[in-house]
Design a protein around this motif. Structure first.
Motif, PDB file in Angstrom:
ATOM      1  N   ALA A 172       0.875  -1.318  -0.032  1.00 28.04           N
ATOM      2  CA  ALA A 172       0.198   0.005  -0.055  1.00 28.04           C
ATOM      3  C   ALA A 172       0.708   1.508  -0.079  1.00 28.04           C
ATOM      4  CB  ALA A 172      -1.002  -0.049   1.257  1.00 28.04           C
ATOM      5  N   THR A 173       2.004   1.160   0.207  1.00 33.46           N
ATOM      6  CA  THR A 173       2.922   2.371   0.334  1.00 33.46           C
ATOM      7  C   THR A 173       4.231   2.472  -0.926  1.00 33.46           C
ATOM      8  OG1 THR A 173       4.247   1.177   2.035  1.00 33.46           O
ATOM      9  CG2 THR A 173       2.248   2.711   2.629  1.00 33.46           C
ATOM     10  N   THR A 174       4.272   1.563  -1.550  1.00 32.50           N
ATOM     11  CA  THR A 174       5.487   1.385  -2.734  1.00 32.50           C
ATOM     12  C   THR A 174       4.900   1.932  -3.943  1.00 32.50           C
ATOM     13  OG1 THR A 174       5.027  -0.918  -2.788  1.00 32.50           O
ATOM     14  CG2 THR A 174       6.824   0.115  -1.290  1.00 32.50           C
ATOM     15  N   TYR A 175       5.715   1.445  -5.007  1.00 33.78           N
ATOM     16  CA  TYR A 175       5.824   1.968  -6.447  1.00 33.78           C
ATOM     17  C   TYR A 175       4.429   1.880  -6.906  1.00 33.78           C
ATOM     18  CZ  TYR A 175      10.843   2.043  -5.645  1.00 33.78           C
ATOM     19  OH  TYR A 175      12.176   2.304  -5.452  1.00 33.78           O
ATOM     20  N   SER A 176       3.845   0.845  -6.975  1.00 26.46           N
ATOM     21  CA  SER A 176       2.500   0.737  -7.555  1.00 26.46           C
ATOM     22  C   SER A 176       1.487   1.717  -7.310  1.00 26.46           C
ATOM     23  CB  SER A 176       2.205  -0.662  -7.617  1.00 26.46           C
ATOM     24  OG  SER A 176       2.926  -1.757  -8.279  1.00 26.46           O
ATOM     25  N   VAL A 177       1.462   1.969  -6.085  1.00 31.82           N
ATOM     26  CA  VAL A 177       0.217   3.093  -5.672  1.00 31.82           C
ATOM     27  C   VAL A 177       0.615   4.414  -6.117  1.00 31.82           C
ATOM     28  CG1 VAL A 177      -0.961   3.959  -3.643  1.00 31.82           C
ATOM     29  CG2 VAL A 177      -0.745   1.460  -3.936  1.00 31.82           C
ATOM     30  N   VAL A 178       2.012   4.730  -5.969  1.00 29.85           N
ATOM     31  CA  VAL A 178       2.697   5.963  -6.028  1.00 29.85           C
ATOM     32  C   VAL A 178       2.674   6.034  -7.712  1.00 29.85           C
ATOM     33  CG1 VAL A 178       4.424   7.446  -5.877  1.00 29.85           C
ATOM     34  CG2 VAL A 178       3.977   5.976  -3.840  1.00 29.85           C
ATOM     35  N   TYR A 179       2.731   5.348  -8.399  1.00 26.82           N
ATOM     36  CA  TYR A 179       3.100   5.270  -9.855  1.00 26.82           C
ATOM     37  C   TYR A 179       1.549   5.710 -10.438  1.00 26.82           C
ATOM     38  CZ  TYR A 179       7.858   3.925 -10.387  1.00 26.82           C
ATOM     39  OH  TYR A 179       9.301   3.860 -10.374  1.00 26.82           O
ATOM     40  N   GLY A 180       0.617   5.082  -9.599  1.00 24.60           N
ATOM     41  CA  GLY A 180      -0.710   5.253 -10.224  1.00 24.60           C
ATOM     42  C   GLY A 180      -1.157   6.897 -10.042  1.00 24.60           C
ATOM     43  N   ILE A 181      -0.623   7.320  -8.990  1.00 20.65           N
ATOM     44  CA  ILE A 181      -0.614   9.000  -8.714  1.00 20.65           C
ATOM     45  C   ILE A 181       0.022   9.672  -9.928  1.00 20.65           C
ATOM     46  CG2 ILE A 181      -0.466  11.025  -7.192  1.00 20.65           C
ATOM     47  CD1 ILE A 181      -0.794   8.749  -4.743  1.00 20.65           C
ATOM     48  N   ILE A 182       1.245   9.034 -10.091  1.00 17.52           N
ATOM     49  CA  ILE A 182       1.960  10.017 -11.203  1.00 17.52           C
ATOM     50  C   ILE A 182       1.337   9.838 -12.647  1.00 17.52           C
ATOM     51  CG2 ILE A 182       4.421   9.572 -12.462  1.00 17.52           C
ATOM     52  CD1 ILE A 182       5.562   8.759 -10.014  1.00 17.52           C
ATOM     53  N   GLY A 183       0.851   8.544 -12.736  1.00 20.21           N
ATOM     54  CA  GLY A 183       0.006   8.433 -14.127  1.00 20.21           C
ATOM     55  C   GLY A 183      -1.169   9.485 -14.245  1.00 20.21           C
ATOM     56  N   ARG A 184      -1.728   9.614 -13.251  1.00 22.11           N
ATOM     57  CA  ARG A 184      -3.037  10.521 -13.357  1.00 22.11           C
ATOM     58  C   ARG A 184      -2.380  11.901 -13.120  1.00 22.11           C
ATOM     59  NH1 ARG A 184      -5.026   6.563 -10.232  1.00 22.11           N
ATOM     60  NH2 ARG A 184      -4.234   7.326  -8.416  1.00 22.11           N
ATOM     61  N   ASN A 185      -1.452  12.463 -12.711  1.00 23.06           N
ATOM     62  CA  ASN A 185      -0.951  13.707 -12.479  1.00 23.06           C
ATOM     63  C   ASN A 185       0.206  14.393 -13.144  1.00 23.06           C
ATOM     64  OD1 ASN A 185      -2.952  14.747 -10.226  1.00 23.06           O
ATOM     65  ND2 ASN A 185      -2.414  12.813  -9.652  1.00 23.06           N
ATOM     66  N   VAL A 186       0.861  13.555 -13.939  1.00 22.00           N
ATOM     67  CA  VAL A 186       1.908  13.769 -14.718  1.00 22.00           C
ATOM     68  C   VAL A 186       1.860  13.466 -16.373  1.00 22.00           C
ATOM     69  CG1 VAL A 186       4.495  13.420 -15.346  1.00 22.00           C
ATOM     70  CG2 VAL A 186       3.531  13.643 -12.869  1.00 22.00           C
ATOM     71  N   SER A 187       2.342  14.417 -17.062  1.00 23.97           N
ATOM     72  CA  SER A 187       1.743  14.178 -18.381  1.00 23.97           C
ATOM     73  C   SER A 187       2.676  13.178 -19.326  1.00 23.97           C
ATOM     74  CB  SER A 187       2.322  15.470 -19.360  1.00 23.97           C
ATOM     75  OG  SER A 187       3.950  15.670 -19.381  1.00 23.97           O
ATOM     76  N   PRO A 188       1.986  12.393 -20.260  1.00 26.19           N
ATOM     77  CA  PRO A 188       2.604  11.171 -20.842  1.00 26.19           C
ATOM     78  C   PRO A 188       4.047  11.507 -21.093  1.00 26.19           C
ATOM     79  CG  PRO A 188       0.563  11.515 -21.585  1.00 26.19           C
ATOM     80  CD  PRO A 188       0.748  12.723 -20.880  1.00 26.19           C
ATOM     81  N   GLN A 189       4.402  12.897 -21.716  1.00 23.73           N
ATOM     82  CA  GLN A 189       5.848  13.060 -22.056  1.00 23.73           C
ATOM     83  C   GLN A 189       6.697  12.779 -20.850  1.00 23.73           C
ATOM     84  OE1 GLN A 189       3.060  14.990 -22.529  1.00 23.73           O
ATOM     85  NE2 GLN A 189       2.665  14.317 -24.885  1.00 23.73           N
ATOM     86  N   LYS A 190       6.382  13.130 -19.740  1.00 22.51           N
ATOM     87  CA  LYS A 190       7.499  13.356 -18.588  1.00 22.51           C
ATOM     88  C   LYS A 190       6.961  12.186 -17.680  1.00 22.51           C
ATOM     89  CE  LYS A 190       7.966  18.203 -18.434  1.00 22.51           C
ATOM     90  NZ  LYS A 190       7.796  19.509 -17.636  1.00 22.51           N
ATOM     91  N   ARG A 191       6.286  11.202 -18.048  1.00 28.57           N
ATOM     92  CA  ARG A 191       5.785  10.123 -16.960  1.00 28.57           C
ATOM     93  C   ARG A 191       7.016   9.054 -16.652  1.00 28.57           C
ATOM     94  NH1 ARG A 191       1.389   7.336 -19.720  1.00 28.57           N
ATOM     95  NH2 ARG A 191      -0.012   9.107 -18.986  1.00 28.57           N
ATOM     96  N   VAL A 192       7.772   8.537 -17.795  1.00 31.45           N
ATOM     97  CA  VAL A 192       8.886   7.645 -17.351  1.00 31.45           C
ATOM     98  C   VAL A 192       9.915   8.453 -16.728  1.00 31.45           C
ATOM     99  CG1 VAL A 192       9.871   7.894 -19.568  1.00 31.45           C
ATOM    100  CG2 VAL A 192      10.299   5.790 -18.104  1.00 31.45           C
TER     101      VAL A 192
END
Length: 407
Positions: free
Chosen positions: A117-137
């Motif tokens: 509940a506190t590592t990459y997968s959950v945090v990456y979901g937040i990144i995916g919704r709030n960061v543009s595809p160009q800067k996502r990786v």
């Protein structure tokens, strides 16, 4: 079809997402330092401690897709609050028991769910919704680098706590630190969160689609190898060096192991950051293959060359560059192929394979050592798996999946 406007700035996501991962990943990376003092104090074999860490990784893997699906459906905020609480309880529980079963419940079950509940997968979901595809990786690489810095930061801290206060008291202090993830979660709360309603694909359909896709299966197989290698080294490098110090008296096993694990964390800051940078420019599958091939080569040279403090530090630095650099690349491929609607869940599914490998690396490292008195067989398995993972990533196609309207 419209994309919901981000509710968090990229800077806020990077700062507090990185803090969350720094604490969560940083604390767990030091568990190998507790292997010898806890087993010695309780009169356990190494298999007992190894099983607790193996269960932790297996439960983490089982819980990750569930945590991801719940985060995609209800938002990650509540999931991270629960995770921080269970993580802290698990660490304190490990300190307060000398019963193997309760130790496995605290260190395996509670911390395993907390990590999910506190590592990459959950945090990456937040990144995916709030960061543009160009800067996502790139953003994923920055966050993974923060987790690596957490390892560099926490290794000497955890060793210092063990040296000055003892293993049990050190775990209690770490439990208090883990509780800081609860207030950090408030800064990652997405106002007005609602599931992305783009398309009518259900969670079950998304899962079936991914499992039926050969690129996803190849990623899962490669990620299995990643988990096997990093957890075996993380948990068993310290005892391996302790054993080898009898053959090479110039090596202080505990000091060299602590420094080596800290170097892995330090150099992984570089590796994961540039994995994100390079992943935005070059095919990510080729980068993943190169990482796995190079890991096998590094292990082979580490075993073949005369062992010394310097050879261990060089090995740690090389492995550090390669350590978690697979994470932003693998998750970025998942997002690129399947989109971000169910990114947290699908990242959790592919991560489950990683944790199956972690279970095998942690447990069989201890089991085969107790059986044979040596780690050589497991080192050989780690090398062979690295070659396999390098080959299996080469045919992956990174193009977005084309769906029909009816699908």
């Amino acid at each position: 079809m419209t994309q919901r406007a981000p509710s968090l700035s990229m800077l806020q996501v990077l700062i507090f997402g990185s803090l969350m991962v720094t604490l969560s990943m940083g604390i767990r990376h030091g568990f190998g330092l507790f292997n010898m003092p806890i087993t010695s104090a309780n009169g356990w074999g190494r298999e007992t401690f190894a099983l607790a860490i193996a269960l932790q990784n297996l439960i983490w893997g089982f819980a990750q897709p569930v945590a991801g699906a719940l985060a995609d459906r209800y938002g990650p905020f509540k999931i991270m609050i629960l995770g921080g609480f269970l993580y802290a309880v698990g660490l304190i529980g490990m300190a307060l028991t000398n019963d193997p079963l309760l130790f496995h419940v605290a260190g395996g079950l509670s911390i395993g769910i907390g990590l999910a509940a506190t590592t990459y997968s959950v945090v990456y979901g937040i990144i995916g919704r709030n960061v543009s595809p160009q800067k996502r990786v790139w953003a994923m690489g920055v966050t993974a680098a923060a987790g690596s810095f957490g390892q560099f930061l926490m290794m000497p801290l955890e060793q210092g706590l063990i040296t000055n206060f003892g293993a049990n008291e050190a775990l209690i202090y770490l439990g208090l630190m883990a509780s800081l993830m609860i207030p950090i979660a408030f800064f990652l709360r997405e106002s007005g969160f609602a599931p992305n309603q783009a398309g009518d694909q259900t969670i079950r359909q998304a899962l079936n689609e991914a499992i039926g896709n050969r690129n996803f299966r190849f990623l899962m197989m490669g990620y299995f190898v990643c988990g096997f290698q990093v957890i075996f080294i993380s948990v068993h490098l310290a005892p391996y060096l302790k054993d080898m110090s009898a053959i090479y008296p110039g090596i202080n096993g505990a000091t060299v192991a602590t420094t080596a694990l800290a170097l892995i964390g330090l150099f992984n800051v570089i590796g994961t950051y540039y994995a994100g940078v390079l992943g935005a420019r070059f095919p990510k599958r080729f980068l993943l293959s190169g990482i796995y091939f190079t890991r096998s080569l590094a292990i082979a040279l580490f075993l073949l060359l005369p062992l010394s403090s310097m050879s261990t530090y060089v090995f740690a630095a090389v492995m550090g560059v390669l350590w978690l650099s697979t994470i932003p690349l693998t998750n970025a491929i998942v997002a690129q192929i399947f989109g971000v609607k169910y990114l947290t869940m699908l990242s959790g599914v592919v991560f489950f394979s990683h944790q199956l490998g972690s279970f095998c690396g942690a447990y069989f490292g201890g089991y085969l050592y107790d059986l044979t008195g040596s780690y050589q067989i497991v080192w050989g398995i780690a090398m062979a798996l690295g070659v396999f993972a390098g080959l299996i990533n080469l045919p992956i196609r990174e193009e977005p999946l084309q769906r029909t309207a009816s699908a």
